[in-house]
Design a protein around this motif. Structure first.
Motif, PDB file in Angstrom:
ATOM      1  N   LEU A 196       0.845  -1.185   0.000  1.00  0.00           N
ATOM      2  CA  LEU A 196       0.000   0.000   0.000  1.00  0.00           C
ATOM      3  C   LEU A 196       0.882   1.237   0.000  1.00  0.00           C
ATOM      4  O   LEU A 196       1.926   1.262   0.641  1.00  0.00           O
ATOM      5  CB  LEU A 196      -0.892   0.015   1.248  1.00  0.00           C
ATOM      6  N   CYS A 231       2.496   2.518   3.127  1.00  0.00           N
ATOM      7  CA  CYS A 231       3.506   1.702   3.813  1.00  0.00           C
ATOM      8  C   CYS A 231       4.903   1.930   3.271  1.00  0.00           C
ATOM      9  O   CYS A 231       5.837   1.230   3.638  1.00  0.00           O
ATOM     10  CB  CYS A 231       3.158   0.211   3.665  1.00  0.00           C
ATOM     11  N   ASN A 280      -3.989  -9.129  -4.001  1.00  0.00           N
ATOM     12  CA  ASN A 280      -4.582  -8.767  -2.709  1.00  0.00           C
ATOM     13  C   ASN A 280      -3.717  -9.238  -1.536  1.00  0.00           C
ATOM     14  O   ASN A 280      -3.593  -8.541  -0.526  1.00  0.00           O
ATOM     15  CB  ASN A 280      -5.988  -9.350  -2.589  1.00  0.00           C
ATOM     16  N   LYS A 281      -3.108 -10.419  -1.678  1.00  0.00           N
ATOM     17  CA  LYS A 281      -2.212 -10.907  -0.624  1.00  0.00           C
ATOM     18  C   LYS A 281      -1.048  -9.949  -0.436  1.00  0.00           C
ATOM     19  O   LYS A 281      -0.626  -9.651   0.677  1.00  0.00           O
ATOM     20  CB  LYS A 281      -1.686 -12.304  -0.975  1.00  0.00           C
ATOM     21  N   VAL A 291      -0.973  -6.745  -1.197  1.00  0.00           N
ATOM     22  CA  VAL A 291      -1.466  -5.486  -0.652  1.00  0.00           C
ATOM     23  C   VAL A 291      -1.657  -5.593   0.862  1.00  0.00           C
ATOM     24  O   VAL A 291      -1.315  -4.684   1.614  1.00  0.00           O
ATOM     25  CB  VAL A 291      -2.791  -5.094  -1.327  1.00  0.00           C
ATOM     26  N   ASN A 292      -2.188  -6.721   1.303  1.00  0.00           N
ATOM     27  CA  ASN A 292      -2.555  -6.861   2.707  1.00  0.00           C
ATOM     28  C   ASN A 292      -1.429  -7.355   3.607  1.00  0.00           C
ATOM     29  O   ASN A 292      -1.444  -7.094   4.811  1.00  0.00           O
ATOM     30  CB  ASN A 292      -3.745  -7.818   2.829  1.00  0.00           C
ATOM     31  N   ASN A 293      -0.457  -8.067   3.051  1.00  0.00           N
ATOM     32  CA  ASN A 293       0.516  -8.751   3.913  1.00  0.00           C
ATOM     33  C   ASN A 293       1.966  -8.319   3.740  1.00  0.00           C
ATOM     34  O   ASN A 293       2.774  -8.545   4.641  1.00  0.00           O
ATOM     35  CB  ASN A 293       0.444 -10.267   3.680  1.00  0.00           C
ATOM     36  N   THR A 307      -3.806   1.193  -4.983  1.00  0.00           N
ATOM     37  CA  THR A 307      -2.620   1.151  -4.121  1.00  0.00           C
ATOM     38  C   THR A 307      -1.486   2.008  -4.647  1.00  0.00           C
ATOM     39  O   THR A 307      -0.566   2.343  -3.914  1.00  0.00           O
ATOM     40  CB  THR A 307      -2.125  -0.299  -3.970  1.00  0.00           C
TER      41      THR A 307
END
Length: 381
Positions: free
Chosen positions: A19, A22, A92-93, A95-97, A122
């Protein structure tokens, strides 16, 4: 394709997408993480393997020479397999992790179109190898490492008419975004050249019999076929063209020259023309020759254009990372857009005007499953 899967070399860590908020954690010290989303399972694993190998070769060299301003590059990977939902889940993985500063994306245009909304949200630079022209209009965060189909597909049509002197041409294509997008360009180019499109025959990515498509085009008076598809179906087309006695000249999309395709098609490849991004061992450029020897020494096989493009992509990204003020997504993208006249192994790149960096293709003729002859080089106008 199991024999190809066994050769996949793992990266030093797993890759992901970060993201934009981050970015600071990625730039605070330690290694710099970049991501790779590609086919690790399924039909397109061979493409994923070449992508990994080309990228890994560049990363090893960069790290051995001091990395990015003294910091090592670290990579993480996610599997895009061969479906859009899998690619979306992979992004998505990330982006989230995971926290990465940029990613190397998959080869399939249909997947890249599916994940464009995630990329736009993102705001992360993604280096892609899909060739559908719509990609770089769907996302300004895409940086394309291969010639788009406005170059390659039009080159195929021009070659069939102007070099092979064919006036009645049939088209076969995959129904996905790559095949359909390329077909539209081929049709428009043929029409502009005064040629007749006698028929357009579609097939699905899982089809194993293309005899009906070939027979239909033969019966409609086709003098040649232009095929815009992927390795397994392109191999089937070449084989059945011979087996059925259709024996029409074929001009194919880049995947038709991949080792995975030619090994499946065997002797049926002889005489087939293919529009490719570039060539390796057949390229007389000493710089390319040296690189091919280096690749072959490391992986014990010849590279294909996916590996060359990934190698160039990592090096261009590394230059952008070195010049980036803070390793933020915006700063990295800004530096990527300053790249112009970059002479890589696969192509010459210019991102100063758009996200479409590569500017030329080559036409080759397959002599057998392991040999091809360079016929022509076509530069974008």
């Amino acid at each position: 394709m199991n024999k190809w899967v066994k050769g996949v070399l793992p990266f030093t860590a797993a890759i992901g997408l970060m993201l934009s908020g981050c970015a600071n954690s990625a730039s605070s010290g330690g290694s710099i993480r970049i991501g790779l989303v590609t086919a690790l399972t399924g039909e397109y694993t061979i493409v994923g393997q070449y992508l990994q190998e080309g990228a890994a070769l560049a990363i090893d060299e960069i790290n051995a020479n001091g990395g990015i301003n003294g910091r090592r590059i670290e990579t993480v990977k996610e599997d895009s397999a061969n479906t859009n939902p899998t690619a979306v889940n992979a992004f998505n993985k990330m982006v989230n992790n995971d926290k990465v500063v940029a990613i190397l994306g998959p080869d399939l245009s249909t997947q890249l179109l599916a994940v464009a909304p995630i990329v736009n949200k993102t705001k992360i630079p993604v280096l892609v190898q899909g060739t559908n022209p719509k990609l770089t209009t769907e996302s300004s965060w895409y940086f394309r490492l291969r010639p788009d189909d406005s170059i390659a597909a039009s080159a195929a049509a021009n070659f069939a008419v102007q070099k092979l002197n064919m006036k009645k041409i049939g088209i076969t294509h995959d129904t996905d975004e790559f095949g359909s997008g390329g077909t539209k360009i081929i049709q428009d180019t043929l029409t502009s050249l005064g040629a007749t499109v006698v028929g357009v025959e579609a097939y699905n990515s899982q089809d194993k019999d293309l005899s009906a498509q070939l027979t239909n085009l033969k019966n409609k008076g086709a003098e040649a076929i232009i095929d815009w598809g992927h390795p397994q179906q392109s191999a089937t087309l070449m084989k059945q063209n011979r087996q059925l006695g259709v024996n029409l000249p074929i001009v194919g999309s880049p995947g038709m020259a991949m080792p995975a395709t030619t090994s499946l098609a065997g002797d049926a490849v002889k005489g087939v023309y293919v529009v490719v991004d570039t060539v390796g061992k057949e390229n007389p450029d000493p710089k390319v020759q040296e690189w091919v020897k280096k690749y072959q020494a490391k992986y014990n096989r010849q590279p294909d254009f996916h590996a060359l493009a990934a190698y160039d992509g990592v090096y261009m990204l590394s230059e952008a990372l070195k010049k980036s003020k803070d390793l933020s997504a915006q700063s990295i993208a800004d530096e990527m857009r300053k790249i112009a006249g970059y002479k890589g192994i696969a192509n010459e790149f210019d991102f100063s005007k758009s996200g479409d960096g590569a500017k030329q293709v080559m036409v080759v003729q397959l002599e057998d499953a392991d040999r091809l002859k360079l016929i022509d080089t076509v530069k974008a106008k």
